[in-house]
Design an enzyme around this catalytic site. Structure first.
Site, PDB file in Angstrom:
ATOM      1  N   HIS A   1      36.131  29.007  47.288  1.00  0.00           N
ATOM      2  CA  HIS A   1      37.131  29.681  46.691  1.00  0.00           C
ATOM      3  C   HIS A   1      36.938  31.097  46.704  1.00  0.00           C
ATOM      4  CE1 HIS A   1      40.131  31.709  44.454  1.00  0.00           C
ATOM      5  NE2 HIS A   1      39.469  32.016  43.306  1.00  0.00           N
TER       6      HIS A   1
ATOM      7  N   CYS B   1      42.806  28.726  40.657  1.00  0.00           N
ATOM      8  CA  CYS B   1      41.844  29.036  41.629  1.00  0.00           C
ATOM      9  C   CYS B   1      41.327  27.806  41.866  1.00  0.00           C
ATOM     10  CB  CYS B   1      40.651  29.602  41.202  1.00  0.00           C
ATOM     11  SG  CYS B   1      41.369  31.423  40.309  1.00  0.00           S
TER      12      CYS B   1
ATOM     13  N   ASN C   1      41.329  38.015  46.931  1.00  0.00           N
ATOM     14  CA  ASN C   1      41.606  36.599  46.042  1.00  0.00           C
ATOM     15  C   ASN C   1      43.081  36.114  45.961  1.00  0.00           C
ATOM     16  OD1 ASN C   1      41.549  34.355  44.339  1.00  0.00           O
ATOM     17  ND2 ASN C   1      39.952  35.500  42.706  1.00  0.00           N
TER      18      ASN C   1
HETATM   19  O1  UT7 Z   1      39.476  33.541  40.954  1.00  0.00           O
HETATM   20  C1  UT7 Z   1      38.884  33.512  39.831  1.00  0.00           C
HETATM   21  C2  UT7 Z   1      37.781  33.645  39.235  1.00  0.00           C
HETATM   22  N1  UT7 Z   1      37.532  35.131  39.168  1.00  0.00           N
HETATM   23  C3  UT7 Z   1      36.445  35.378  39.320  1.00  0.00           C
HETATM   24  O2  UT7 Z   1      35.541  34.676  39.448  1.00  0.00           O
HETATM   25  C4  UT7 Z   1      36.073  36.771  38.875  1.00  0.00           C
HETATM   26  C5  UT7 Z   1      34.675  37.036  38.397  1.00  0.00           C
HETATM   27  N2  UT7 Z   1      34.582  38.389  37.930  1.00  0.00           N
HETATM   28  C6  UT7 Z   1      34.350  39.321  38.870  1.00  0.00           C
HETATM   29  O3  UT7 Z   1      34.347  39.380  40.031  1.00  0.00           O
HETATM   30  C7  UT7 Z   1      33.950  40.757  38.059  1.00  0.00           C
HETATM   31  O4  UT7 Z   1      33.658  40.770  36.699  1.00  0.00           O
HETATM   32  C8  UT7 Z   1      34.822  41.888  38.432  1.00  0.00           C
HETATM   33  C9  UT7 Z   1      34.930  42.210  40.062  1.00  0.00           C
HETATM   34  C10 UT7 Z   1      36.192  41.446  37.942  1.00  0.00           C
HETATM   35  C11 UT7 Z   1      34.440  43.163  37.863  1.00  0.00           C
HETATM   36  O5  UT7 Z   1      33.075  43.370  38.180  1.00  0.00           O
HETATM   37  P1  UT7 Z   1      31.996  43.830  36.890  1.00  0.00           P
HETATM   38  O6  UT7 Z   1      30.816  44.236  37.582  1.00  0.00           O
HETATM   39  O7  UT7 Z   1      31.774  42.578  35.810  1.00  0.00           O
HETATM   40  O8  UT7 Z   1      32.573  45.071  36.243  1.00  0.00           O
HETATM   41  P2  UT7 Z   1      33.227  45.299  34.564  1.00  0.00           P
HETATM   42  O9  UT7 Z   1      34.440  44.546  34.296  1.00  0.00           O
HETATM   43  O10 UT7 Z   1      31.839  45.136  33.897  1.00  0.00           O
HETATM   44  O11 UT7 Z   1      33.394  46.802  34.665  1.00  0.00           O
HETATM   45  C12 UT7 Z   1      32.453  47.811  34.774  1.00  0.00           C
HETATM   46  C13 UT7 Z   1      32.940  49.259  34.988  1.00  0.00           C
HETATM   47  C14 UT7 Z   1      33.815  49.309  33.761  1.00  0.00           C
HETATM   48  O12 UT7 Z   1      33.637  50.814  33.292  1.00  0.00           O
HETATM   49  P3  UT7 Z   1      32.541  51.193  32.207  1.00  0.00           P
HETATM   50  O13 UT7 Z   1      33.038  50.683  30.781  1.00  0.00           O
HETATM   51  O14 UT7 Z   1      31.430  50.820  32.609  1.00  0.00           O
HETATM   52  O15 UT7 Z   1      32.754  52.724  32.216  1.00  0.00           O
HETATM   53  C15 UT7 Z   1      35.310  49.131  34.077  1.00  0.00           C
HETATM   54  O16 UT7 Z   1      36.129  49.880  33.282  1.00  0.00           O
HETATM   55  O17 UT7 Z   1      33.947  49.301  36.111  1.00  0.00           O
HETATM   56  C16 UT7 Z   1      35.044  49.651  35.611  1.00  0.00           C
HETATM   57  N3  UT7 Z   1      36.146  49.058  36.507  1.00  0.00           N
HETATM   58  C17 UT7 Z   1      36.715  49.877  37.565  1.00  0.00           C
HETATM   59  N4  UT7 Z   1      36.242  50.889  38.004  1.00  0.00           N
HETATM   60  C18 UT7 Z   1      36.757  51.214  39.358  1.00  0.00           C
HETATM   61  C19 UT7 Z   1      36.994  47.989  36.271  1.00  0.00           C
HETATM   62  N5  UT7 Z   1      37.761  47.805  37.314  1.00  0.00           N
HETATM   63  C20 UT7 Z   1      37.566  48.810  38.230  1.00  0.00           C
HETATM   64  C21 UT7 Z   1      38.123  49.195  39.375  1.00  0.00           C
HETATM   65  N6  UT7 Z   1      37.926  50.373  39.884  1.00  0.00           N
HETATM   66  N7  UT7 Z   1      39.060  48.193  39.866  1.00  0.00           N
END
Ligand code: UT7
Length: 335
Positions: free
Chosen positions: A262, A115, A292
């Protein structure tokens, strides 16, 4: 004293639009979840069978940048190509683009900083120009993510985020410090290397394993991201490295005319905007349309902002990135 100036910008994204609703049909996800957590509404994916690849898209963006810069391809002294998704394990995409542009010989360098790849590449280009070694550098960021994503529910926390595309910039030597790259700032912290990574295929997991292990069944063959850890580090490092760049140039946040992060997550960009008290006019985001695109995200956004007239002569433009490695960086420019 030599400085580098961006003379031309270009971008290319595949025509195939994949909306969040398209993804709802192939995995357990929802438009609401994706929009709320990331801001993304749609992204572009190369279609199987079309002529695009990381190098091909990079070349298309490069041609547009060269044309707009009014620079002949034979005047390019160095190609710098940033990507995490090269066409081949080796050689890099830089030499492929050289061949596609029909440049007989010139150095071509691939940058592997994910990134932060475009910022790292910009810094490399800037150093070569400042030392007087090269006059004209063609810098490209391009990614074909869609070919390697786990498009099942198992991979949804990664696969809904990433899109394909390319951006490019032509940098040239100038002695005019008032219209140039003012400084670049680079960092990395390898203890987090595996927190956002793709570990296979690699020399640790070689071809025999791939064939025996049925790659589609094994999550190691897809990108892994510890999303929350990446998010927490991103907001801290973005802020630090932007401040580092501003302080180096005795600028304050209010001096910034345009900030481009980014495009990792709209929530991250909005957090930074709020922290520096920037208005919507001072910030440009387009993750909503492209997702992204890793090393391509900054040059695509910068090109689009320039096309919309949002970058004017004399403006202070700040670029910043954070991602896999972890790596992060910033660039401060006076347009
Ligand atoms: O470019 C490189 C740098 N990358 C970044 O900067 C990314 C940084 N991280 C993020 O942007 C976020 O962490 C994400 C967008 C990837 C994820 O968001 P989050 O709010 O951190 O969600 P999470 O991973 O904590 O997941 C929350 C819930 C989980 O379910 P439970 O365990 O609470 O039941 C996941 O299984 O959301 C679920 N989940 C989804 N649900 C629907 C994870 N991905 C999805 C999805 N659709 N695509």
């Amino acid at each position: 004293m030599y400085h580098s100036q961006i003379k031309g910008l270009g971008k290319y994204v595949p025509e195939n639009v994949v909306t969040n609703h398209d993804l709802e049909k192939i995995m357990e996800t929802s438009n609401d979840w994706i929009v709320e957590r990331t801001g993304i509404q749609e992204r572009r994916h190369i279609e199987p069978g079309d002529d695009n690849s990381t190098a091909v898209m990079g070349c298309k963006a490069a041609k547009q940048a060269l044309e707009r810069a009014k620079v002949d391809k034979d005047d390019v002294d160095l190609i710098v190509f940033a990507t995490l998704s090269p066409d081949y394990y080796f050689p890099g995409c830089g030499v492929q683009v050289q061949e596609m542009l029909d440049i007989d010989t010139c150095p071509a360098l691939d940058v592997r900083n994910q990134c932060s790849g475009f910022i790292y590449g910009l810094s490399v280009a800037d150093q070569f120009i400042k030392t007087g070694m090269y006059k004209t550098v063609l810098l490209i960021g391009s990614e074909n993510h869609s070919g390697g994503l786990d498009m099942t529910t198992r991979g949804r926390n990664v696969s809904v985020i990433f899109g394909d595309g390319a951006g490019a910039a032509v940098l040239q030597r100038t002695e005019d410090h008032d219209h140039a790259v003012l400084s670049t700032h680079l960092h990395s912290q390898g203890k987090f290397a595996k927190e956002l990574s793709l570990v296979s295929p690699s020399t640790e997991h070689w071809v025999d394993d791939i064939i025996e292990e049925a790659p589609q069944e094994n999550p190691d063959y897809y990108p892994y991201m510890n999303g929350q850890l990446v998010f927490k580090n991103a907001v801290v490092r973005f802020s630090e490295v932007i401040m580092e760049g501003l302080q180096t140039n005795q600028l304050s946040p209010k001096d910034v005319d345009l900030f481009i992060a980014h495009q990792a997550n709209l929530r991250i960009a909005q957090f930074i905007q709020k922290k520096f008290n920037w208005s919507d006019d001072q910030v440009y985001n387009n993750i909503q349309k492209y997702g992204n695109t890793t090393a391509a995200s900054i040059p695509i956004a910068l090109t689009e902002a320039w096309e919309k007239g949002k970058v004017k002569s004399g403006d202070h433009v700040v670029l910043s990135a954070f991602g896999s490695g972890f790596t992060w960086g910033s660039a401060i420019m006076k347009w």
